[in-house]
Design a protein around this motif. Structure first.
Motif, PDB file in Angstrom:
ATOM      1  N   UNK A   1       0.830  -1.212   0.000  1.00  0.00           N
ATOM      2  CA  UNK A   1       0.000   0.000   0.000  1.00  0.00           C
ATOM      3  C   UNK A   1       0.859   1.255   0.000  1.00  0.00           C
ATOM      4  N   UNK A   2       2.005   1.201   0.665  1.00  0.00           N
ATOM      5  CA  UNK A   2       2.867   2.388   0.720  1.00  0.00           C
ATOM      6  C   UNK A   2       3.456   2.748  -0.643  1.00  0.00           C
ATOM      7  N   UNK A   3       3.470   1.791  -1.583  1.00  0.00           N
ATOM      8  CA  UNK A   3       3.900   2.096  -2.961  1.00  0.00           C
ATOM      9  C   UNK A   3       2.932   3.108  -3.570  1.00  0.00           C
ATOM     10  N   UNK A   4       1.623   2.860  -3.384  1.00  0.00           N
ATOM     11  CA  UNK A   4       0.614   3.779  -3.924  1.00  0.00           C
ATOM     12  C   UNK A   4       0.597   5.094  -3.155  1.00  0.00           C
ATOM     13  N   UNK A   5       0.864   5.040  -1.857  1.00  0.00           N
ATOM     14  CA  UNK A   5       0.962   6.264  -1.062  1.00  0.00           C
ATOM     15  C   UNK A   5       2.146   7.107  -1.545  1.00  0.00           C
ATOM     16  N   UNK A   6       3.225   6.446  -1.934  1.00  0.00           N
ATOM     17  CA  UNK A   6       4.387   7.154  -2.480  1.00  0.00           C
ATOM     18  C   UNK A   6       4.031   7.831  -3.796  1.00  0.00           C
ATOM     19  N   UNK A   7       3.269   7.112  -4.655  1.00  0.00           N
ATOM     20  CA  UNK A   7       2.800   7.728  -5.899  1.00  0.00           C
ATOM     21  C   UNK A   7       1.963   8.967  -5.596  1.00  0.00           C
ATOM     22  N   UNK A   8       1.069   8.858  -4.603  1.00  0.00           N
ATOM     23  CA  UNK A   8       0.244  10.004  -4.222  1.00  0.00           C
ATOM     24  C   UNK A   8       1.092  11.198  -3.812  1.00  0.00           C
ATOM     25  N   UNK A   9       2.142  10.918  -3.055  1.00  0.00           N
ATOM     26  CA  UNK A   9       3.032  11.992  -2.612  1.00  0.00           C
ATOM     27  C   UNK A   9       3.695  12.682  -3.795  1.00  0.00           C
TER      28      UNK A   9
ATOM     29  N   UNK B   1       2.661  12.661  -6.973  1.00  0.00           N
ATOM     30  CA  UNK B   1       1.647  13.336  -7.790  1.00  0.00           C
ATOM     31  C   UNK B   1       1.198  14.629  -7.117  1.00  0.00           C
ATOM     32  N   UNK B   2       1.071  14.608  -5.781  1.00  0.00           N
ATOM     33  CA  UNK B   2       0.709  15.809  -5.047  1.00  0.00           C
ATOM     34  C   UNK B   2       1.747  16.912  -5.205  1.00  0.00           C
ATOM     35  N   UNK B   3       3.022  16.538  -5.167  1.00  0.00           N
ATOM     36  CA  UNK B   3       4.093  17.511  -5.376  1.00  0.00           C
ATOM     37  C   UNK B   3       4.057  18.074  -6.797  1.00  0.00           C
ATOM     38  N   UNK B   4       3.753  17.182  -7.772  1.00  0.00           N
ATOM     39  CA  UNK B   4       3.658  17.628  -9.168  1.00  0.00           C
ATOM     40  C   UNK B   4       2.506  18.618  -9.337  1.00  0.00           C
ATOM     41  N   UNK B   5       1.376  18.336  -8.680  1.00  0.00           N
ATOM     42  CA  UNK B   5       0.247  19.270  -8.740  1.00  0.00           C
ATOM     43  C   UNK B   5       0.621  20.630  -8.172  1.00  0.00           C
ATOM     44  N   UNK B   6       1.356  20.625  -7.050  1.00  0.00           N
ATOM     45  CA  UNK B   6       1.814  21.896  -6.475  1.00  0.00           C
ATOM     46  C   UNK B   6       2.627  22.688  -7.482  1.00  0.00           C
ATOM     47  N   UNK B   7       3.466  21.964  -8.235  1.00  0.00           N
ATOM     48  CA  UNK B   7       4.320  22.622  -9.223  1.00  0.00           C
ATOM     49  C   UNK B   7       3.507  23.219 -10.375  1.00  0.00           C
ATOM     50  N   UNK B   8       2.495  22.472 -10.867  1.00  0.00           N
ATOM     51  CA  UNK B   8       1.793  22.912 -12.072  1.00  0.00           C
ATOM     52  C   UNK B   8       0.630  23.857 -11.800  1.00  0.00           C
ATOM     53  N   UNK B   9       0.130  23.921 -10.559  1.00  0.00           N
ATOM     54  CA  UNK B   9      -1.033  24.776 -10.296  1.00  0.00           C
ATOM     55  C   UNK B   9      -0.797  26.240 -10.693  1.00  0.00           C
ATOM     56  N   UNK B  10       0.327  26.880 -10.317  1.00  0.00           N
ATOM     57  CA  UNK B  10       0.547  28.257 -10.776  1.00  0.00           C
ATOM     58  C   UNK B  10       0.612  28.366 -12.303  1.00  0.00           C
ATOM     59  N   UNK B  11       1.164  27.337 -12.962  1.00  0.00           N
ATOM     60  CA  UNK B  11       1.227  27.339 -14.434  1.00  0.00           C
ATOM     61  C   UNK B  11      -0.176  27.226 -15.021  1.00  0.00           C
ATOM     62  N   UNK B  12      -1.020  26.393 -14.410  1.00  0.00           N
ATOM     63  CA  UNK B  12      -2.398  26.254 -14.872  1.00  0.00           C
ATOM     64  C   UNK B  12      -3.137  27.588 -14.753  1.00  0.00           C
ATOM     65  N   UNK B  13      -2.941  28.274 -13.621  1.00  0.00           N
ATOM     66  CA  UNK B  13      -3.615  29.561 -13.409  1.00  0.00           C
ATOM     67  C   UNK B  13      -3.201  30.569 -14.472  1.00  0.00           C
ATOM     68  N   UNK B  14      -1.899  30.736 -14.666  1.00  0.00           N
ATOM     69  CA  UNK B  14      -1.416  31.705 -15.665  1.00  0.00           C
ATOM     70  C   UNK B  14      -1.814  31.292 -17.081  1.00  0.00           C
ATOM     71  N   UNK B  15      -1.682  29.998 -17.364  1.00  0.00           N
ATOM     72  CA  UNK B  15      -1.963  29.525 -18.718  1.00  0.00           C
ATOM     73  C   UNK B  15      -3.421  29.625 -19.115  1.00  0.00           C
ATOM     74  N   UNK B  16      -4.334  29.563 -18.145  1.00  0.00           N
ATOM     75  CA  UNK B  16      -5.758  29.616 -18.464  1.00  0.00           C
ATOM     76  C   UNK B  16      -6.367  31.000 -18.251  1.00  0.00           C
TER      77      UNK B  16
END
Length: 389
Positions: free
Chosen positions: A31-39, A41-56
């Motif tokens: 289960x911790x393998x999937x929890x690691x993926x979540x971590x 992916x969550x970090x990636x979302x943090x990175x792209x959210x400002x780009x999504x805001x500016x881009x849209x």
């Protein structure tokens, strides 16, 4: 063999079901393998959210300003007003009903302090964003408004291409990975004993939003009927094919032909309908705003976070602007709203994932509410345009 195509809602439902089922017996080490993926992916979302805001947001504001005729401004103001009304109407309804339906839960509140009960990833990789979310929002507004004031098109074209990149990123990477992210979340919650309470909250919120969304449509068409001096129930009944189509497509853009056809049947002149319906499919997301506000209130109540009119007033006003820039793909509205949820309501990646799952569970109903309300706005605009002739 014909390839079976599963909708985003189907994938999310499957992810939730598998997360709950596998969480009953899956070893923690797996289960911790999937929890690691979540971590990650969550970090990636943090990175792209400002780009999504500016881009849209930047090209959306710029496009509105470039064609700023009187009818466009009037339609945009009414659409934004409808979205704001939906948000505050939901807040008022939610502040009365939701505390009766959803009580703070001590077990769920640890999602704000996951080290206490939730499984932890094997490792994390920090992905710092280029700017914080509030900076991105302010920058987007400054650049978007600036583009409406200058004559050149170079920067506007550049941001239009940047928007295409962001929409491709959302459609090709973020949306396809969301079900895995949601699977990991529900797997983790099942292992920590929280999932039953979450599912009960889902059912209560879905029922609450469905009732509110019927009331919102009745209000919208009562106003449209009063302005146009037509029977509001007849106007609403005529728009039902667009409502049904949106339930199936989960896309305001894909429903435009049907929305246009039914709007014409309501007596709206063709020139007005052809202008208003496609525009409102982009900028009028009252149903989506209703879902986001109600879901945010439910999650905050369950986790013991304070729900105040001061926090939600700014959130709803900012959300209304952000919805203008939401890409017309299933799940696009909630992805555009994630940045505002983080910056103004303090949602971390776990609460964001919960919001996304809850939102997508009702995606069809929000889209149906959006496009049906577009017909009401078209009736109002047609009446105002006739008066001014």
């Amino acid at each position: 063999m014909k390839k079976i195509k599963i909708s985003l809602l189907g994938k999310v439902a499957l992810a939730i079901g598998l997360g709950i089922a596998l969480g009953q017996f899956l070893p923690e080490s797996i289960a911790r393998v999937f929890v690691t993926f979540n971590s990650l992916f969550g970090e990636f979302l943090k990175f792209v959210i400002p780009l999504i805001i500016c881009g849209l947001v930047v090209p959306a504001i710029g496009d509105l300003g470039k064609g700023a005729g009187k009818l466009l401004v009037l339609t945009a103001v009414i659409a934004y007003g409808s979205t704001l009304f939906s948000g505050f109407f939901t807040y008022l309804g939610g502040s009365v009903a939701l505390p009766q339906l959803i009580a703070p839960n001590a077990e769920i509140s640890v999602m704000q302090n996951p080290e206490e009960m939730m499984l932890q990833p094997y490792f994390t990789i920090r992905m710092p964003p280029v700017m914080d979310v509030m900076t991105a929002l302010l920058l987007a507004f400054v650049l978007g408004i600036g583009l409406t004031l200058i004559k050149g098109t170079t920067l506007q074209n550049a941001f239009a291409e940047f928007r295409d990149i962001i929409i491709r990123l959302i459609k090709s990477i973020i949306i396809p990975l969301l079900p895995y992210h949601i699977f990991g979340l529900f797997l983790n919650m099942t292992l920590s004993g929280q999932v039953a309470t979450i599912l009960l909250m889902f059912l209560k919120v879905i029922l609450f939003i469905f009732v509110l969304h019927i009331l919102l449509l009745l209000i919208q068409f009562t106003i449209a009927g009063a302005v146009s001096r037509k029977n509001p129930f007849k106007l609403l009944k005529t728009m039902m094919p667009a409502y049904a189509t949106a339930l199936g497509t989960q896309s305001s853009a894909a429903t435009i032909p049907v929305t246009l056809q039914q709007t014409l049947k309501n007596g709206v002149r063709e020139a007005v309908a052809i202008f208003v319906v496609p525009l409102c499919a982009t900028i009028h997301l009252a149903g989506s705003t209703m879902k986001i506000v109600a879901c945010a209130m439910a999650v905050m109540l369950m986790t013991g976070m304070p729900v105040t009119i001061m926090d939600f007033s700014g959130f709803i006003c900012m959300l209304g602007i952000t919805m203008v820039a939401a890409p017309g793909v299933p799940g696009g509205a909630i992805m555009a709203a994630v940045g505002v949820l983080e910056s103004m309501l303090g949602f971390d990646e776990t609460l964001q994932a919960l919001m996304i799952a809850l939102y997508i569970a009702m995606d069809s109903f929000g889209t149906a509410c959006n496009v049906t309300g577009d017909g009401a706005i078209a009736v109002v605009i047609d009446r105002i345009a006739k008066k001014e002739r």
